[in-house]
Scaffold this motif. Sequence first.
Motif, PDB file in Angstrom:
ATOM      1  N   GLN A 218       0.832  -1.205   0.000  1.00 33.24           N
ATOM      2  CA  GLN A 218       0.000   0.000   0.000  1.00 33.24           C
ATOM      3  C   GLN A 218       0.871   1.262   0.000  1.00 33.24           C
ATOM      4  O   GLN A 218       0.618   2.208  -0.756  1.00 33.24           O
ATOM      5  N   GLU A 219       1.890   1.246   0.857  1.00 30.76           N
ATOM      6  CA  GLU A 219       2.761   2.416   0.943  1.00 30.76           C
ATOM      7  C   GLU A 219       3.608   2.562  -0.317  1.00 30.76           C
ATOM      8  O   GLU A 219       3.851   3.675  -0.804  1.00 30.76           O
ATOM      9  N   TRP A 220       4.060   1.445  -0.863  1.00 33.75           N
ATOM     10  CA  TRP A 220       4.859   1.469  -2.078  1.00 33.75           C
ATOM     11  C   TRP A 220       4.075   2.083  -3.240  1.00 33.75           C
ATOM     12  O   TRP A 220       4.570   2.934  -3.975  1.00 33.75           O
ATOM     13  N   HIS A 221       2.834   1.664  -3.387  1.00 34.73           N
ATOM     14  CA  HIS A 221       2.006   2.200  -4.466  1.00 34.73           C
ATOM     15  C   HIS A 221       1.670   3.669  -4.229  1.00 34.73           C
ATOM     16  O   HIS A 221       1.580   4.456  -5.188  1.00 34.73           O
ATOM     17  N   SER A 222       1.492   4.065  -2.961  1.00 34.30           N
ATOM     18  CA  SER A 222       1.144   5.460  -2.668  1.00 34.30           C
ATOM     19  C   SER A 222       2.286   6.416  -3.039  1.00 34.30           C
ATOM     20  O   SER A 222       2.056   7.560  -3.418  1.00 34.30           O
ATOM     21  N   ILE A 223       3.518   5.927  -2.917  1.00 35.18           N
ATOM     22  CA  ILE A 223       4.674   6.752  -3.288  1.00 35.18           C
ATOM     23  C   ILE A 223       4.590   7.140  -4.756  1.00 35.18           C
ATOM     24  O   ILE A 223       4.817   8.293  -5.135  1.00 35.18           O
TER      25      ILE A 223
ATOM     26  N   ARG B  59       1.879   6.955  -6.734  1.00 32.99           N
ATOM     27  CA  ARG B  59       0.618   7.598  -7.131  1.00 32.99           C
ATOM     28  C   ARG B  59       0.621   9.086  -6.819  1.00 32.99           C
ATOM     29  O   ARG B  59      -0.003   9.882  -7.511  1.00 32.99           O
ATOM     30  N   ASN B  60       1.339   9.486  -5.750  1.00 33.28           N
ATOM     31  CA  ASN B  60       1.349  10.882  -5.310  1.00 33.28           C
ATOM     32  C   ASN B  60       2.507  11.613  -5.993  1.00 33.28           C
ATOM     33  O   ASN B  60       3.677  11.334  -5.749  1.00 33.28           O
TER      34      ASN B  60
ATOM     35  N   ARG C 116       6.512  11.702  -4.960  1.00 33.09           N
ATOM     36  CA  ARG C 116       7.420  11.149  -5.978  1.00 33.09           C
ATOM     37  C   ARG C 116       8.511  12.157  -6.325  1.00 33.09           C
ATOM     38  O   ARG C 116       9.687  11.796  -6.477  1.00 33.09           O
TER      39      ARG C 116
END
Length: 392
Positions: free
Chosen positions: A10-15, A17-18, A22
């Motif tokens: 979840q945290e990996w994908h949020s990096i 997506r934001n 990024r």
Amino acid sequence: MSNFTRLFWQEWHSIFRNKTIRMVLLVVPVLYFTLFGFLYSEKKVMEIPTVLVDADQTELSRELHRAFEADQTFHISEIVGTEAEAMRLIDEGKAYVGVIIPANLEKDVKAGREAEVLTIIDGSNMMISNTSVRAANTVIKSVSAGVTLKKLEARGDWGEEGKTLFTGIDYRYRVLYNPAFSYLSFMVFGLGGTVLQQVLFLGVALSVTRQKEEGTWLGLLSQNGFAVLAAGKLLPYLLVATFNLVLTFTLLLKGFGVPYYGNPAHVLLIGTAFNIAVLAIGFAISFFSKDQLQATQIAMLIAVPSFMLSGFTWPFMSMPDGIAAIGQSLPLTYFLHAVREILSKGHGLSFIAHDFAVLGFMTLLGLFAAYLAYLSQAKKRTDLRVHESTSV
């Protein structure tokens, strides 16, 4: 899937997506290190403005002159007649090194008497002073060795008898403003100014975006004109910044006993001009940022490299032109220059008039940018009201 694995992904994908996160994690480090790579691309300090006094006017003194010109470290910017004139140019910041060739130098060398060349060095920037001391010593000793070899060759004294021949020119130097090469006297002023700027930038940059996130910003716009809004928002930060300025420099000068030669009240004056400029720029950043994270990112993008680009440690003369231009567009550059002029050199307000003028211009520029954003956002607020009333 375990809780750890789920949280990790979840945290990996949020990096990714934001966009803002990024940028902070992936782009900013590359940007900074590219900037610093260009900053130090010259690898060493070169072309230091140097003033020459040739009181001897002989072939030997002209050889010394040519040797200093040939060395990449120095740039002979002026030739004057007396040591006093050289001192004046160094004190005014028009030169950083003075080479004093005394009268009768060649006669003394030929007669085997003690002969020496003096270099006077501006020690307020340790990068310049350290480089100048080493390079001047090398230049003078090289010329001295050449003179000695010529005399030995002319007399044929290559054995034990030759060892007793006078070995040429002695090198002597005098370092102004920081004769002990103290890093405490040099670094703390720069670091103190950097911390004050960073704290103030972050504080004021979040002042508007905080209310944007709370949903109260547009209402505040409709109730207040720009002048009232700017004064009400910025004055509290100015009071806190002034307190921090007084506390910081009192701690440095009295608590740690850093030597100083000028009037600390002048630091308060230029410090206030600096704080107001930072507030104006931070206020504009806050207006243009959509949230606190973006405001923090922009403020840090300016604040973090400011010390490296300010010319305080690495001089502008050794920076590529583009990097120097960035450094000369930052408020910290002018504050640190003024602090060095006042506290390290003991100069008065006339020596920092340019710093006051530039900081004042930056203040006007920041407030003007904020005003344009204010007009745009106020118009949106008005259009929204019209739309709501039409809908009803």
